[in-house]
Design a protein around this motif. Structure first.
Motif, PDB file in Angstrom:
ATOM      1  N   ALA A 102       0.830  -1.207   0.000  1.00 24.55           N
ATOM      2  CA  ALA A 102       0.000   0.000   0.000  1.00 24.55           C
ATOM      3  C   ALA A 102       0.863   1.256   0.000  1.00 24.55           C
ATOM      4  O   ALA A 102       0.461   2.287  -0.542  1.00 24.55           O
ATOM      5  CB  ALA A 102      -0.925   0.002   1.215  1.00 24.55           C
ATOM      6  N   ARG A 103       2.048   1.165   0.602  1.00 25.85           N
ATOM      7  CA  ARG A 103       2.978   2.299   0.656  1.00 25.85           C
ATOM      8  C   ARG A 103       4.405   1.789   0.461  1.00 25.85           C
ATOM      9  O   ARG A 103       4.766   0.707   0.961  1.00 25.85           O
ATOM     10  CB  ARG A 103       2.895   3.039   1.993  1.00 25.85           C
ATOM     11  CG  ARG A 103       1.610   3.846   2.188  1.00 25.85           C
ATOM     12  CD  ARG A 103       1.442   4.273   3.619  1.00 25.85           C
ATOM     13  NE  ARG A 103       1.336   3.106   4.513  1.00 25.85           N
ATOM     14  CZ  ARG A 103       0.240   2.385   4.674  1.00 25.85           C
ATOM     15  NH1 ARG A 103      -0.865   2.699   4.021  1.00 25.85           N
ATOM     16  NH2 ARG A 103       0.243   1.341   5.490  1.00 25.85           N
ATOM     17  N   ILE A 104       5.198   2.565  -0.238  1.00 26.58           N
ATOM     18  CA  ILE A 104       6.637   2.301  -0.371  1.00 26.58           C
ATOM     19  C   ILE A 104       7.357   3.596  -0.014  1.00 26.58           C
ATOM     20  O   ILE A 104       7.142   4.635  -0.660  1.00 26.58           O
ATOM     21  CB  ILE A 104       7.019   1.844  -1.785  1.00 26.58           C
ATOM     22  CG1 ILE A 104       6.218   0.607  -2.200  1.00 26.58           C
ATOM     23  CG2 ILE A 104       8.515   1.541  -1.852  1.00 26.58           C
ATOM     24  CD1 ILE A 104       6.515   0.137  -3.615  1.00 26.58           C
ATOM     25  N   ARG A 105       8.175   3.521   1.025  1.00 22.43           N
ATOM     26  CA  ARG A 105       8.891   4.706   1.492  1.00 22.43           C
ATOM     27  C   ARG A 105      10.392   4.528   1.239  1.00 22.43           C
ATOM     28  O   ARG A 105      10.952   3.472   1.510  1.00 22.43           O
ATOM     29  CB  ARG A 105       8.643   4.937   2.984  1.00 22.43           C
ATOM     30  CG  ARG A 105       9.455   6.100   3.579  1.00 22.43           C
ATOM     31  CD  ARG A 105       9.255   6.214   5.074  1.00 22.43           C
ATOM     32  NE  ARG A 105      10.179   7.169   5.672  1.00 22.43           N
ATOM     33  CZ  ARG A 105       9.908   8.452   5.873  1.00 22.43           C
ATOM     34  NH1 ARG A 105       8.711   8.918   5.550  1.00 22.43           N
ATOM     35  NH2 ARG A 105      10.808   9.265   6.410  1.00 22.43           N
ATOM     36  N   PHE A 106      11.023   5.575   0.728  1.00 20.15           N
ATOM     37  CA  PHE A 106      12.463   5.587   0.495  1.00 20.15           C
ATOM     38  C   PHE A 106      13.102   6.651   1.385  1.00 20.15           C
ATOM     39  O   PHE A 106      12.726   7.827   1.309  1.00 20.15           O
ATOM     40  CB  PHE A 106      12.774   5.890  -0.969  1.00 20.15           C
ATOM     41  CG  PHE A 106      12.341   4.802  -1.917  1.00 20.15           C
ATOM     42  CD1 PHE A 106      13.212   3.804  -2.304  1.00 20.15           C
ATOM     43  CD2 PHE A 106      11.039   4.766  -2.403  1.00 20.15           C
ATOM     44  CE1 PHE A 106      12.807   2.805  -3.167  1.00 20.15           C
ATOM     45  CE2 PHE A 106      10.622   3.772  -3.275  1.00 20.15           C
ATOM     46  CZ  PHE A 106      11.512   2.784  -3.650  1.00 20.15           C
ATOM     47  N   ASP A 107      14.045   6.232   2.212  1.00 17.05           N
ATOM     48  CA  ASP A 107      14.835   7.155   3.027  1.00 17.05           C
ATOM     49  C   ASP A 107      16.242   7.240   2.448  1.00 17.05           C
ATOM     50  O   ASP A 107      16.838   6.222   2.067  1.00 17.05           O
ATOM     51  CB  ASP A 107      14.901   6.693   4.482  1.00 17.05           C
ATOM     52  CG  ASP A 107      13.573   6.847   5.205  1.00 17.05           C
ATOM     53  OD1 ASP A 107      12.916   7.891   5.008  1.00 17.05           O
ATOM     54  OD2 ASP A 107      13.195   5.938   5.951  1.00 17.05           O
ATOM     55  N   TYR A 108      16.792   8.442   2.409  1.00 21.66           N
ATOM     56  CA  TYR A 108      18.103   8.688   1.818  1.00 21.66           C
ATOM     57  C   TYR A 108      19.168   8.807   2.902  1.00 21.66           C
ATOM     58  O   TYR A 108      18.968   9.472   3.924  1.00 21.66           O
ATOM     59  CB  TYR A 108      18.063   9.947   0.961  1.00 21.66           C
ATOM     60  CG  TYR A 108      17.436   9.705  -0.391  1.00 21.66           C
ATOM     61  CD1 TYR A 108      18.214   9.615  -1.534  1.00 21.66           C
ATOM     62  CD2 TYR A 108      16.056   9.523  -0.522  1.00 21.66           C
ATOM     63  CE1 TYR A 108      17.640   9.374  -2.784  1.00 21.66           C
ATOM     64  CE2 TYR A 108      15.474   9.278  -1.756  1.00 21.66           C
ATOM     65  CZ  TYR A 108      16.276   9.202  -2.878  1.00 21.66           C
ATOM     66  OH  TYR A 108      15.705   8.940  -4.106  1.00 21.66           O
ATOM     67  N   TYR A 109      20.290   8.142   2.657  1.00 23.38           N
ATOM     68  CA  TYR A 109      21.436   8.171   3.565  1.00 23.38           C
ATOM     69  C   TYR A 109      22.661   8.644   2.788  1.00 23.38           C
ATOM     70  O   TYR A 109      22.867   8.255   1.633  1.00 23.38           O
ATOM     71  CB  TYR A 109      21.710   6.781   4.153  1.00 23.38           C
ATOM     72  CG  TYR A 109      20.601   6.273   5.052  1.00 23.38           C
ATOM     73  CD1 TYR A 109      20.686   6.389   6.435  1.00 23.38           C
ATOM     74  CD2 TYR A 109      19.466   5.666   4.515  1.00 23.38           C
ATOM     75  CE1 TYR A 109      19.666   5.924   7.262  1.00 23.38           C
ATOM     76  CE2 TYR A 109      18.443   5.196   5.337  1.00 23.38           C
ATOM     77  CZ  TYR A 109      18.553   5.326   6.703  1.00 23.38           C
ATOM     78  OH  TYR A 109      17.542   4.866   7.513  1.00 23.38           O
TER      79      TYR A 109
END
Length: 613
Positions: free
Chosen positions: A261-268
């Motif tokens: 339902a959701r895809i979250r991308f966090d940047y490092y």
């Protein structure tokens, strides 16, 4: 076919390949009139019939829901991945649908997505796509042939130079009626064009008209794909939500896919920090590229009690070429003897044992892990392609099988370095006062290796020590992702560590990798600056290959000519995907051989997660 790695984030599609054969289950044998079909294949027949319900590597009953948390390295300042300005968000392609969808259990076949049928004649000089009347963009507007025409005209005139080169064979695009668009290819022998035009994300004309397409922007764009961009924090995170109103959710090519339902991308900014964040549960999935981290970093309570699963999954694709890439536009690297000489300083066997935990295999071919690798002397069919080019290619093409320099792994490579020094002397360089200098000008031999990941410094350091023993001065320059992308686009480097990924059916993208016409065009992937008429001729033979056998023969011929020109120093490869994930996902029993298939996974409920440990 389009190929993608992080340094080339302009591209979001998978690499497609080299020639076309239309299969229509409804066509009468021997008919001269092309018949609409539900799909097209490069060679041979389609695997799936017109009434197929879903791909074999999906679970059509997979539940929808849950959140998949992922990570990306670096930052972003744009949601436009189609231009050479800005740093685009890695996964913005989730919002776009294409005319066709690729099957991941066939070498190169496509089935209708935005298009409900495709028609192509035997000579492959044109193709028509009949669009589905129900196809809609996320703002409710219908997807029309005018949107398709607008997409290709805009990409070829205002997008990255890649698009103008990759789709140069398109002579004309026209909307035939309210549901049909036609591509005409003139006299082009590029037999894969009907397939590669089917893989482009279609842009909404009504959204982009009046906007500056060539400028980076954080305006949330409109697409027709399964996800919409819901929220973002510039440069730090982006969250996509599955569209409740997605028009194509029940199509055979989509059934069992797009389950989160959701895809979250966090940047490092740092990959070491990112790994620790994964182990702390900040995100769910990793595809590991570092052998050291894989061998030593994937430990801790969550691994011990089964909350995190660690696997190596077979990769059925050619591994391509990862290498130290010379910028042959620079005079110091123009002589192939110099490039060959410096290759003797890379001690793979020592590096693999002492740094990589013996995880890798040495790469010798641009098509390793496939039948297209030139690992034997040329046969009669290859010689038919190579003989007309004999005076344009190194003589070793005909007499030797290329193997990158090999050592005993002890670290003592004095014999190797002596071979390199002899080649350098032949090329006009001399050893003076412990430095390698130009025999005419006295200029020292010095160059810079450009890196984007600090972790790779440990791989480069032993190589540099060996080069210094040859009198070569080397500097390392580590830059952030945005600067790295910009320097690659403008060819502002001496040497980089890069890759040329390959598919099981290579084709049009080979021009972008090696074509003379693109060597000085900023934003293309001819990083080495290759201008070689023999390479150009073999690329065209590959693209025009009429069948699988001809494709393999042309690829082998191209491979060996690239090998013996020493445009790169080959590094290493692995024929598996190394993955780790928090054990809360279900996945189909059957895996696709040509893709990892993360878009076919789904979230387990709490009881199922407990049983999965």
């Amino acid at each position: 076919m389009i190929a993608t790695r992080k340094p080339f984030r302009l591209l979001a599609a998978a690499v497609l390949n080299a020639c076309l054969f239309l299969h229509s289950y409804a066509a009468a044998a021997g008919s001269d009139t092309p018949t609409p079909s539900h799909g097209i294949a490069m060679h041979g027949d389609l695997k799936y019939p017109p009434d197929f319900s879903h791909f074999d590597y999906t679970n059509p009953n997979a539940p929808k829901g849950g959140t998949l948390k992922r990570w990306s390295l670096g930052t972003f300042d744009s949601f436009n991945p189609f231009i050479i300005k800005g740093t685009p968000e890695d996964s913005i392609g989730l919002i776009y649908d294409s005319l066709m969808a690729k099957s991941d259990d066939e070498p190169f076949s496509e089935y209708g997505l935005l298009a409900e049928s495709v028609t192509v004649p035997d000579d492959r000089r044109w193709v028509t796509f009949s669009l589905r009347p129900e196809a809609r963009f996320s703002d409710g507007e219908p997807v029309t042939p005018e949107d398709v025409v607008f997409t290709f005209e805009t990409l070829r005139t205002q997008g990255s130079p890649f698009y103008a080169a990759y789709y140069a064979g398109i002579e004309k695009i026209e909307a035939i009626d309210e549901h049909t668009v036609k591509f005409s290819f003139g006299d082009s022998d590029n037999r894969e064009l009907p397939l590669i035009v089917g893989q482009v994300g279609i842009l909404p004309k009504h959204y982009w008209e009046g906007r500056d397409f060539q400028s980076p922007s954080l305006d949330i764009p409109v697409g027709s794909g399964p996800y919409r961009l819901a929220t973002f924090e510039a440069g730090r995170s982006a969250t996509y939500e599955l569209r409740d109103d997605y028009w194509g959710k029940d199509l055979p090519v989509n059934r069992g896919r797009h389950n989160f339902a959701r895809i979250r991308f966090d940047y490092y900014r740092d990959s070491t920090v990112a790994l620790e964040a994964f182990k702390a549960g900040e995100y769910d999935f990793r595809l590991e590229t570092s052998s050291k981290e894989w061998a030593t970093g994937y430990t801790g309570p969550a691994f011990d009690d089964g909350r995190i699963s660690k696997q190596e999954v077979h990769n059925g694709n050619p591994t391509g070429m990862q290498a130290f890439i010379f910028n042959t536009r620079h005079a110091k690297f123009a002589d192939p003897r110099v490039r060959q000489a410096l290759a003797y300083a890379f001690d793979f066997e020592w590096t693999n044992h002492n740094i990589f935990y013996d995880a890798y295999t040495r790469t010798h071919s641009y098509f390793s892990n496939s039948e297209m690798a030139a690992d034997k002397l040329p046969d009669a069919d290859e010689l038919k392609l190579l003989e007309p080019l004999r005076d344009q290619v190194p003589p070793e093409v005909f007499s030797e099988v290329y193997r990158a320099p090999t050592t005993d792994g002890s670290g003592n490579i004095r014999g190797q370095l002596r071979k390199g020094m002899r080649l350098l002397q032949q090329a006009g360089w001399t050893f003076r006062d412990n430095k390698l200098v130009n025999g005419e000008t006295g200029e020292p031999f010095r160059f810079e290796i450009l890196l984007v990941q600090k972790e790779f410094e440990r791989v480069v350091a032993p190589f540099i020590r060996n080069l210094e023993r040859m009198g070569v001065g080397v500097d390392i320059r580590i830059v952030d992702v945005s600067q790295y992308i910009n320097r690659l686009r403008s060819f502002d480097f001496d040497m980089v560590v890069g890759s040329f990924p390959q598919s099981s059916s290579p084709g049009n993208e080979q021009r972008d990798f090696w074509g003379s016409a693109l060597a000085d065009l900023p934003g293309t992937r001819n990083l080495a600056g290759i201008k070689n008429p023999a390479v150009d001729a073999l690329v065209e033979k590959l693209i025009a290959a009429p069948d699988r056998h001809s494709l393999v023969v042309a690829a082998r011929a191209l491979d060996r000519v690239l090998q013996w020109n020493h445009y790169v120093i080959p590094q290493y490869h692995i024929a598996t995907w190394r993955i780790a994930y928090w054990n809360k996902f279900g996945m189909p029993e059957t895996r696709a051989p040509y893709d990892l298939g993360l878009d076919t996974w789904w979230t387990l409920d709490a009881a199922e997660q407990e049983r999965a440990r």
